[in-house]
Design a protein around this motif. Sequence first.
Motif, short mmCIF file in Angstrom:
data_model
loop_
_atom_site.label_atom_id
_atom_site.label_comp_id
_atom_site.label_asym_id
_atom_site.label_seq_id
_atom_site.Cartn_x
_atom_site.Cartn_y
_atom_site.Cartn_z
N THR A 1 0.84 -1.20 0.00
CA THR A 1 0.00 0.00 0.00
C THR A 1 0.87 1.25 0.00
OG1 THR A 1 -0.12 -0.09 2.40
CG2 THR A 1 -1.91 -1.12 1.17
N LEU A 2 1.54 1.47 -1.12
CA LEU A 2 2.37 2.65 -1.27
C LEU A 2 1.85 3.51 -2.41
CD1 LEU A 2 5.92 1.13 -0.80
CD2 LEU A 2 4.72 2.60 0.78
N GLY A 3 2.57 4.58 -2.72
CA GLY A 3 2.16 5.45 -3.80
C GLY A 3 1.58 6.73 -3.25
N MET A 4 0.55 7.23 -3.89
CA MET A 4 -0.01 8.53 -3.54
C MET A 4 -1.18 8.42 -2.57
SD MET A 4 0.14 10.07 -7.40
CE MET A 4 -0.70 11.59 -6.99
N MET A 5 -1.55 7.21 -2.17
CA MET A 5 -2.70 7.04 -1.30
C MET A 5 -2.29 6.99 0.16
SD MET A 5 -3.22 5.83 -4.38
CE MET A 5 -2.51 4.21 -4.35
N PRO A 6 -2.95 7.76 1.05
CA PRO A 6 -2.67 7.62 2.48
C PRO A 6 -2.91 6.18 2.92
CG PRO A 6 -4.02 9.56 2.04
CD PRO A 6 -3.95 8.78 0.76
N TYR A 7 -2.14 5.76 3.90
CA TYR A 7 -2.11 4.33 4.24
C TYR A 7 -3.47 3.77 4.63
CZ TYR A 7 -0.59 -0.03 6.29
OH TYR A 7 -0.43 -1.36 6.56
N HIS A 8 -4.24 4.52 5.40
CA HIS A 8 -5.51 3.97 5.88
C HIS A 8 -6.71 4.39 5.02
CE1 HIS A 8 -4.13 1.86 9.34
NE2 HIS A 8 -3.47 2.90 9.75
N GLU B 1 2.41 0.07 -7.23
CA GLU B 1 2.96 -1.15 -6.64
C GLU B 1 4.10 -1.73 -7.48
OE1 GLU B 1 0.21 -3.97 -4.26
OE2 GLU B 1 -0.80 -3.49 -6.13
N GLU B 2 3.96 -1.69 -8.80
CA GLU B 2 4.95 -2.36 -9.62
C GLU B 2 6.31 -1.70 -9.51
OE1 GLU B 2 6.89 -5.00 -11.31
OE2 GLU B 2 4.79 -5.34 -10.83
N MET B 3 6.36 -0.40 -9.28
CA MET B 3 7.64 0.27 -9.07
C MET B 3 8.29 -0.23 -7.78
SD MET B 3 6.99 4.18 -10.37
CE MET B 3 5.35 4.41 -9.67
#
Length: 226
Positions: free
Chosen positions: A104-111, A122-124
Amino acid sequence: FNISKSEFADQCYGQGLYSGLRAGDAISRTMICLGDNEDHISYEELVKRARLGFEALHIRHKALWNGYFSTCQLSFGDEELDYVFKFSRYLAKACQGEDSGIVTLGMMPYHWRGASSCAWDEEMVHEAMLVTGNFAESEHFTRQYLRQAPEGYRILREKGLPGVAFTGWNSLLGEFCGHRPVDEWITTFKPMFAIYAVIAIHNEWKYDPSFDAEEYRQIAVDVLKF
């Protein structure tokens, strides 16, 4: 500490996670589990881990992270850049679902929306795991496509379409969390997400010498059919 066990439990939504707590007790160490669902790590599992004792858990914790970081020793000759590299590697593992393999990475806040993940973000991270030799984590990530394939096949069959497709937008537990019905999402709104399965399988095969690509071959073929 001057409140009763029952009052403390009520403040914590009645979860009953404070068994044995008495008024006047002093807390020197505590274990906290945060998340958007209550079932990912159960109370029973937390108690089981806690009973191992702090030192045993600490030894296990250090061994896990030492093993993870020891796969790649790299310095850029710049203190700040070295820190960013090491911290990014930490985030990649810390934000990976223990059961799903999803990151759960990228530009979205974790929760946000149950800890959202997006295939292209995710693929990066997946490729970063591969080039740093973290094959256990990278293969666990790629395996999400095996886990999700049955649902993808089913939806396309019902639509009279060939092959398999994937949502590419999931919670930490692998549950679809797009803002349209899942069948519409994977067939019209986000069909491009399906190709990330092929990218993940290819990258795993390219970098990981122990990867069994044969297990994934049919999925790659059927994504291309779609």
